[in-house]
Structure formats: C-alpha cells, structure tokens
Design an enzyme around this catalytic site. Structure first.
Site, PDB file in Angstrom:
ATOM      1  CD  GLU A 194      39.246  39.529  37.384  1.00 37.92           C
ATOM      2  OE1 GLU A 194      39.286  39.230  38.561  1.00 37.92           O
ATOM      3  OE2 GLU A 194      38.755  40.592  36.971  1.00 37.92           O
TER       4      GLU A 194
ATOM      5  CE  LYS B 147      30.361  42.724  26.119  1.00 38.62           C
ATOM      6  NZ  LYS B 147      29.595  41.469  25.951  1.00 38.62           N
ATOM      7  N   GLY B 148      37.064  43.803  28.189  1.00 37.71           N
ATOM      8  CA  GLY B 148      38.072  43.386  29.175  1.00 37.71           C
ATOM      9  C   GLY B 148      38.182  41.877  29.279  1.00 37.71           C
TER      10      GLY B 148
HETATM   11 MO1  MOS Z   1      41.572  40.996  39.987  1.00 35.43          MO
HETATM   12  S1  MOS Z   1      41.196  39.456  41.300  1.00 35.43           S
HETATM   13  O1  MOS Z   1      40.316  42.083  40.336  1.00 35.43           O
HETATM   14  O2  MOS Z   1      43.105  41.590  40.395  1.00 35.43           O
END
Ligand code: MOS
Length: 920
Positions: free
Chosen positions: A767, A763-764
């Site tokens: 962020e 999923k990554g």
């Molecule tokens: Mo991230 S803010 O999509 O580099």
C-alpha cells in the site's frame, strides 16, 4: 515429523503425488515440476514457467532467491488464461443467478411481483425476503473478521428494508445467465419510499465522533495544548480538503460459483481476499458445519480491499444453491459492483502552527468520513498527521457522517491515501507561506521517533528516500517562482510529498511438504490478490530449504489450508514469510535427525542450531565441507516425505514503532488554454525494509503511483443526491488512468536493514506506493500554477478556449474550500456544461467534456475545439432523446441557473436535469 513408508502418516495423503493430483487445478503453482507425477496429469494442471527436470538444478550451487528480481511463478498461468477466477469454475448442472436491485435509496418493499419473470422458460427459482431459506437472525453471524465493531452488517434478502440504492432485493436463478438477466428485468417492485441523505456535507454537522484513544483505528490521544500553541505560532496555516467517494474497480467482477457437492456440502469458488473469512461467514450465516464448506480463491483479478469482507454475492449464491440443492453461479454486473463498498468521502481540515525557522508547534487534524446508517466503518484517518513530523502539540478529531449508502470499506492504503494527502498538501502550502523549500521543510521537521507513541523506529530511512528521490528527480534544479518553468505551451510544475504506511504482521501458519526427490510444496490459506504472494512464498521456501525455486510449488487460496488472515493491510509478505521460516526450521530439525542417522554421517554430532539447508544439502554452519544431501538423508531414512506445519505469531514488541515510508517527486505539465494536465514524471523512493522480490515490489509501487495519479486527476464516484444513487457506476464513466495518462515512473528502494521487526527484515509494500502521490499533484496545481483558487467555471472557460462557454455555479463551488482543482472538476460540470453560442441553440452536454480528453493527444483536443467553433455548434443530431430539450442559449442558461440556485437553496447539490442533450 518424519513419516515412514512402512508406517503411513495419519491424516490425508499429502505426498507429492497426492498433492499434484488433487489440487493442481485449484491453485498449486510452481515454475518447474516436470517430474513423473506431472507427466501423469494433463497439461493445464501445472503452470510451468520453465521446464527443467529437478535433478538439473540440484547439482549446482543454488542462488539466494530472497531479494532477487524473480518473475512471477503464476505469470504464465495468468497470461494464458489457465488461472481461473471465481466465475470460471464449472460444475455439472450449473444454474445461473441474476440480481434485482432496488431503485430507491431508503424505505421498504411493499410488494414484489414476480409473475412475469416466473413465466420465462428456463427460470428455476426467484428468491426474495419472503421465500428464501433460513438465514441467521443475529448480527454476530454476519460479522466477518474485518467487519466494523459497531453496527449490523448488511443481510441480503433478509427483510423488506431498503437501506441503499441498488440494494439486492431479489435473486433470479435460471438455466442460463441470459435467461436469469432477462427474467430479473421483469420483476416488479412496489416501494414505500422514505427521504434519504447521501450528501456528506448535509450530515457534516450531525456526524458522530469516534472517541479518541478508543482503539487502533480511533484518533490517537492528543498531546500538549494545540489551541494555545497554534495561537502563539509565528505562522499559521489552515486549510480544508475533500476527497470524494471512490471505487476499487478491480478487473475481475465479484462472483461466486457454489458447487453443490451433495449431502449438504458445498465448495465455493469466491472472489475474496480471505477464503477462511468467507468460510466462517458462510458457516455462521447458514448454520453449516465447518467441514461442509470449502472456500476456494486460487486467483484474484484485483481486490484492493473490496474483497476483504465477504460480499453479498457469496451469501446469495450459497442461499440459491441451498434452496435448489444445485450448483449456482452469481456474477455481479459492473454496476452492481458499486454497492460492495467504496473509499469513504472525506472532509478534512488541517491546522498547522509553525515557526519562521520551519519547525512545527502544532498539528490539528479534523476529519469527517462517510459510512452507512447501519455500520460504523472507519480507519485511522487522522493519526498519520501527528505521527510523521516533529511537533510538540497535536490533536485529532474524527467524525462519521452516516448516510443512506452501503457501508464504506477499505481501499488501498485506507486512511493514509486520504489523510496523508491532506497533511502533505498542508505542509506544502505551509512551505510556500514560510518561503522554505518543501523538501527542506520536511527535513526540518523530521522525526526519528513515532511522534504519537514516542517510540523509536525499528528502522526508518525516510531520509534516504528524500535524498535518493530528490537526486534522481533533479530537485535542486527547481525554480520555486510560480509560473517560472515552461515547456512550449505548457507550464511545468514540480512538487514533492511524503508517504507513510504501517508495517504489520499477523498470526499465520504454513505447511511444507518435502519429498525425497528434493521437491517441496508450501501451503497457506492466504490469497494472492495480484501482489505476488505465490512468488514470494516460493522464494522464501526455496531459500529456507536450500532448494532451487523450480522445485517449489505453492498452494494457497483454499480454506482447508493452514490458517491465514485476509490478505490486506500490507501484512501478508511479512506474515507468511515468518510462517514459512518457522516451518522450515522445524523441517530442518527433522532432516538433521535423518542426516545424523546416515552411516558415517559427517553431521553425527550436529545440533539443529549448527546446521542450515543450502544447495540441496544439510550443511554445518561452521564447516561447509560437512554436509549430507537432503535426498540421501531421506532415502537412507526410508522416508518418502516430511511434513511440517507451524503457526508464526508476531512477538508483541512494544519497544519499537514500525512504519514504511516514501518520498514522491512529481512533474506535471499544464496546458493553460485547454486545462489539460499531464503527470510527466514521478519518482517514488520507498523505505520498506528488506525487499523480497525486486520485480514484484517495483510493480506494486508503480501500481500505487498510477492509482495516485488516478486519485488526483481522474477518479471520483458521483452521487445523484436526488436518487441517492451512484451515477458513474461503470468504467466508461468512472475514469481510471490509462496508458496515455501515465508517463515516466521511477521506483527506488532505499536500504533499510531491520533486524528487529522480524528475522527477515520484511515490512510489506502493498500500500505504501499510493500514499502521498495524490498530494504532490494537487499542490502544484494550487500554489504554483493557480495563485487564486480557480473555480470550475474558470476551468471550463479556459478549457473551452475561445468558445463562448458558460458553466453555472454549483453548490460545491460555493463552498469556501474545494478539493482537487484538476480536470476531474470537469467531471462535475460535465453534467451541466452549457456551451452556448450567439443566437445558436444551447447545447448542454451530460457526457462530453474536457475531462474526456485528458489522456488523449492534446492536439486532438485543440482541433476539436476549433472544429466546434467552426461548426458554430449545430444542434445535435440525437437531440430529442428522453428528457432532451433544445432551447435558445440565453433561455437555457437562465433556466439552468435558476435550477441550480433552487437546488442549492434546497440543500441539494445537483441540477434537476433540466435538459440534457447531446453529443459534442
Ligand atoms: Mo488492503 S485495502 O488492506 O486490501
């Protein structure tokens, strides 16, 4: 496709040796690779973390690397300085450029006088809008892959228009950097100034709505009837929240080294999160052929979203190189970095309608965010609110305040770091109103479907996050009574919040070259912005090919490599892994073809779906005793290398929603006398699908937590509204958390198998780590420790202990609702803090404030305060500097108050700077 020795493959030679010889310095990274080709190269070309010959690994069972805590394969290169950033590449005859920036926020350039600057020895050229070489004249050419749909992207040195303060308006190119900088300081500009607006509050009422449902980033369509549901709710909670402008401040400065290759060809070493995005931009802006431009970014010292768009330094460096037909480097200064984008300031309002049992009836989220006058940048700021918790009615409004600033841009978890912050604060305040435990409230409103789309999740183990984080934190020991928990002089507060982010995938290609000695190189044009992409690419390739990771080298950050999106949105791990998976499957097919041809092959009848690659062999899935070593198959086939390149396009699966989630629990300790706040413990439990690398994943989440602490306590870009200029545009004045601010951080990954999202269940994690962290902090401060909203003035008094200290009201303070009530507030009043004492002189301190002491030993602060008291605030020694006056305390206070009031009435938020002194 097998390419045979006697029949050379078409295209460039990318046999192992060719690859190593040509590209190692440009970002081919691997652990091992001490093969013969290696020995022929000077040492710095390889970034070997271990130095075992490949054969040593081929004889034993090879572990699975996916999921393991694999150290970064580029770690050694990074810590030894072998990994080069954009400004560290050299070329013969390299010239150096320096920018001249505007000192007004809006208007036009009347005249540029470069005569003094021209006289400086070593100056080669001064480019302005009047004498620059041609650049494209249409917006389309400047629209990079991540540009806002609406508006006209900024064109550096294009014409005489000034659209933001510190806009680049001239470029001085010289033989060396010092000369360029010095000459730049001699360029004189005459402006015709126009009034500007840089205050979001002043444009609040004229902000332009983003039409609902008009795209992925627009507010989602409403559901139900929020007005009537809210009115009928048993408990209503409404609150406003504010997030200031914030800047990325990556370690590496924005820089471009443009190497003039002759014949109009250039190689651009650029700080970017997307080499192909920059490549296309440069080709479009300068009308260059695709093959004449190569963009390289093998390593990046942090981007956080600021490197998604091609920034003006790359356009300017290319412009200069073309003008001089010579290699040119341009490095932005830290101050100039503040003009390449920022997290938009955001005014938000959340209205929650709830029942006494802790269920929700309605959610309304209203947001105003900042963008420039010339582009409409926005993200999905409000949609998170209706998505996360069960509520039959939801409604969103998002408006854009267009200010005379550069266009805002993506910054780590753009929209969620800010939108979810407000939602989570509101949920927490609602929990207090309902007298329900905040965690319990989240469980009562838990949703197994995406509330906006109604779709079920491919996987969602947020429940697991709540459970595991609460247990690790010891949440059950919490005393909900405000001010009930203490540790010595400090109040102790516990809070929690939810985080949510997307799990996206983008079309991405990979090329894998497998050589007959059992080594492989994997290549993709992606960046590694520090997230660990090199390493996970090696891990996935090693597993897919059944080879030791020491045998894998990785090449990225080169626009000539297979197609990649910009590295952002947390989509790269899933996207590049899918590309590698598809490519390796094709290679497996090629290998099987060779294996079947081996005399007496145990795999003579096998089909591609019957075999896998493991332990350096092509192995039957049903019977592992039937296998052919990869190297044997290739040698028998007289093949020295195999190559495949495949594009993986995520399937459009519209039946499921995909998100990552997290639960964050935080402990803060507050010294009431000094107003010093410490975040002493953070537990962040994340549901992010399959974790590719336990080590880099943990680092990602920790980094997010640290940034969340920064958002809550430290970070804020201050704008001098009078000049429309970012004031604290350096890392000394823009405070980021340091070691002393970060205490115990625990990261947990909960199990979240996902067979739907992609074959590897990825999923990554880029962020999700930051989302929600800032919310927990704020909540504790407000509802737990400060029953009434404190004003900065209270804070100042409290902070200053028994000093007689006055902080004058500011316009912000007079607003009904405020943002973070934290030491960052002192950021604001540090510009206007008056410390007065009896008949002594007043001291107005622009710099020294209690904010400064955050992160420093509290006892030191206490001693400082006592010392000030003892010294009775003698007039400062450096008083008398420009603009400094010393006045009797009463007079100082009176004049400042008057100034504040006048400014406020005039709609401005900053004092005119009546006096500024010194150094306490
Ligand atoms: Mo991230 S803010 O999509 O580099």
């Amino acid at each position: 496709m097998a390419s045979r020795k006697d029949k050379p493959a078409t295209g460039p030679d990318i046999s192992r040796r060719g690859v190593i010889a040509g590209a190692a310095a440009l970002g081919t990274v691997g652990y091992g690779m001490r093969g013969e080709a290696q020995e022929q190269r000077p040492r710095p070309e390889r970034h070997a973390a271990t130095e075992l010959p490949p054969e040593a690994h081929m004889r034993r069972q090879i572990p699975s690397y996916i999921g393991s805590a694999t150290s970064r394969i580029d770690g050694r290169a990074k810590v030894t300085g072998e990994a080069k950033y954009a400004a560290e590449f050299n070329a013969p005859g390299l010239a150096h450029a320096a920018l001249v920036s505007s000192t007004i926020a809006k208007g036009r350039i009347k005249h540029i006088d470069t005569s003094e600057a021209q006289k400086v020895e070593g100056v080669l050229e001064i480019l302005t809008h009047e004498n620059r070489p041609p650049m494209a004249g249409d917006d389309k050419a400047y629209k990079d892959a991540t540009a806002p749909d609406e508006g006209s992207p900024f064109r550096p040195l294009y014409d005489d228009k000034i659209m933001f303060n510190q806009q680049p308006i001239a470029l001085v190119v010289a033989e060396d950097w010092e000369t360029a900088q010095f000459a730049a300081s001699l360029v004189r500009i005459d402006y015709e100034e126009e009034p500007h607006v840089t205050d979001i509050y002043r444009e609040r009422d004229t902000a332009v709505a983003v039409p609902s449902g008009s795209g992925a980033m627009a507010p989602p369509k409403p559901r139900g009837s929020v007005e009537s549901a809210f009115a009928a709710s048993e408990v209503r909670h409404s609150a406003d929240y504010f997030v200031p402008v914030e800047h990325h401040n990556p370690m590496e400065l924005f820089a471009s080294t443009v190497v003039w290759d002759g014949g109009g060809k250039i190689t651009v070493y650029d700080k970017t999160q997307g080499v192909q995005n920059v490549h296309d931009y440069v080709c479009n802006v300068f009308d260059m052929k695709a093959e004449d431009v190569r963009v390289m970014s093998p390593f990046m010292g942090g981007g956080f979203g600021s490197g998604l768009r091609p920034q003006h330094q790359v356009a300017l460096a290319v412009l200069a190189a073309r003008a001089l037909e010579r290699s040119v480097r341009l490095v932005l200064t830290r101050q100039q970095m503040y003009t390449v984008g920022y997290r938009p300031a955001m005014i938000q309002r959340i209205d929650l309608g709830a029942n006494n049992d802790g269920t929700l009836e309605s959610i309304a989220h209203d947001a105003v965010t900042v963008t420039s006058k010339y582009e409409k940048f926005y993200r999905q700021e409000t949609g998170w609110s209706g998505l996360l918790y069960k509520s039959p009615n939801a409604k969103y409004v998002h408006r854009l305040a267009q200010l005379d600033l550069p266009t805002s841009c993506d910054m780590r978890a753009p929209s969620a770091a800010t939108g979810v912050y407000a939602l989570e604060c509101a949920m927490d305040e609602l929990a207090v109103a309902l007298k329900i435990d905040p965690l319990d409230l989240r469980l009562r409103t838990y949703s197994d479907v995406d509330q906006n789309s109604g779709l079920p999740y491919s996987s969602k183990n947020l429940r697991g996050c709540y459970d595991e984080a609460a247990a690790a934190f010891g949440w059950s020991n919490r005393n909900p009574e405000p001010r009930s928990m203490r540790d010595g002089k400090e109040l102790v507060g516990w809070g929690m919040a939810t985080g949510v982010w997307e799990a996206l995938q983008m079309p991405t290609a990979a090329r894998v070259v497998l050589t007959a000695d059992g080594n492989a190189e994997v290549a993709c044009a992606t960046a590694d912005i520090g997230t660990g992409t090199y390493t996970i690419m090696a891990q996935v390739t090693a597993d897919m090919l059944g080879l030791p990771i020491q045998n894998i080298s990785v090449k990225l950050g080169d626009s000539t490599l297979p197609k990649s999106p910009v590295e952002g949105g947390s989509w790269m791990a899933a996207s590049v892994s899918a590309a590698i998976g598809t490519t390796c499957a094709a290679l497996t097919k090629d290998l099987l073809e060779l294996a079947r041809a081996v005399p007496n092959s145990p795999l003579a009848d096998a089909k591609p779906e019957d075999v896998r690659l493991a332990d350096g062999r092509i192995v039957s899935k049903d019977d592992s005793s039937r296998s052919v070593p990869i190297t044997d198959a290739m040698r028998h086939g007289n093949v020295d290398h195999l190559q495949q390149e495949q594009l993986a396009t995520p399937s459009k699966n519209e039946k499921y929603a995909h998100n990552t989630h997290s639960a964050i629990f935080v402990e803060v300790k507050i010294d009431e006398e000094l107003g010093v706040i410490r975040v002493t413990r953070v537990v962040n439990a994340v549901a992010g699908g399959r974790i590719l690398n336990a080590k880099t994943a943990r680092s990602q989440i920790m980094g997010g937590v640290v940034w969340g602490i920064g958002m809550a306590l430290h970070e804020q870009t201050l704008i001098d509204e009078k000049f429309g200029r970012f004031m604290n545009h350096d890392i000394a004045e823009y405070h980021v958390p340091v070691n002393a601010d970060v205490h115990d951080v625990q990261v947990i990954f909960v199990d979240e198998p996902d067979e739907i999202i992609n074959p590897l269940g990825i999923k990554g994690l880029g962020e999700i780590g930051i989302v929600g962290v800032q919310a927990v902090y704020r909540q504790r401060r407000l509802s737990r420790h400060r029953p009434a909203h404190p004003r900065p003035a209270d804070h100042a008094r409290q902070g200053a202990g028994d000093l007689s200290c006055a902080c004058l009201p500011s316009a912000e303070e007079l607003r009904p609702s405020r943002q973070f009530h934290t030491p960052r507030d002192s950021d604001r009043f540090e510009k206007r803090l008056i410390v007065a004492h009896d008949d002594q002189r007043a001291i107005v301190s622009p710099q020294a404030s209690f904010h400064r002491f955050n992160g420093i030993d509290i006892e030191m602060v206490r001693r400082f305060v006592e010392d000030q008291e003892r010294r009775r605030l003698q007039p400062a020694e450096n008083a008398g500097e420009t603009g400094t006056q010393q006045l009797p305390a009463a007079e100082a206070r009176r004049r400042l108050q008057r100034s504040f009031r006048a400014e406020h009435e005039a709609g401005q938020r900053r004092p005119a700077g009546v006096f500024v002194t010194v150094g306490i």
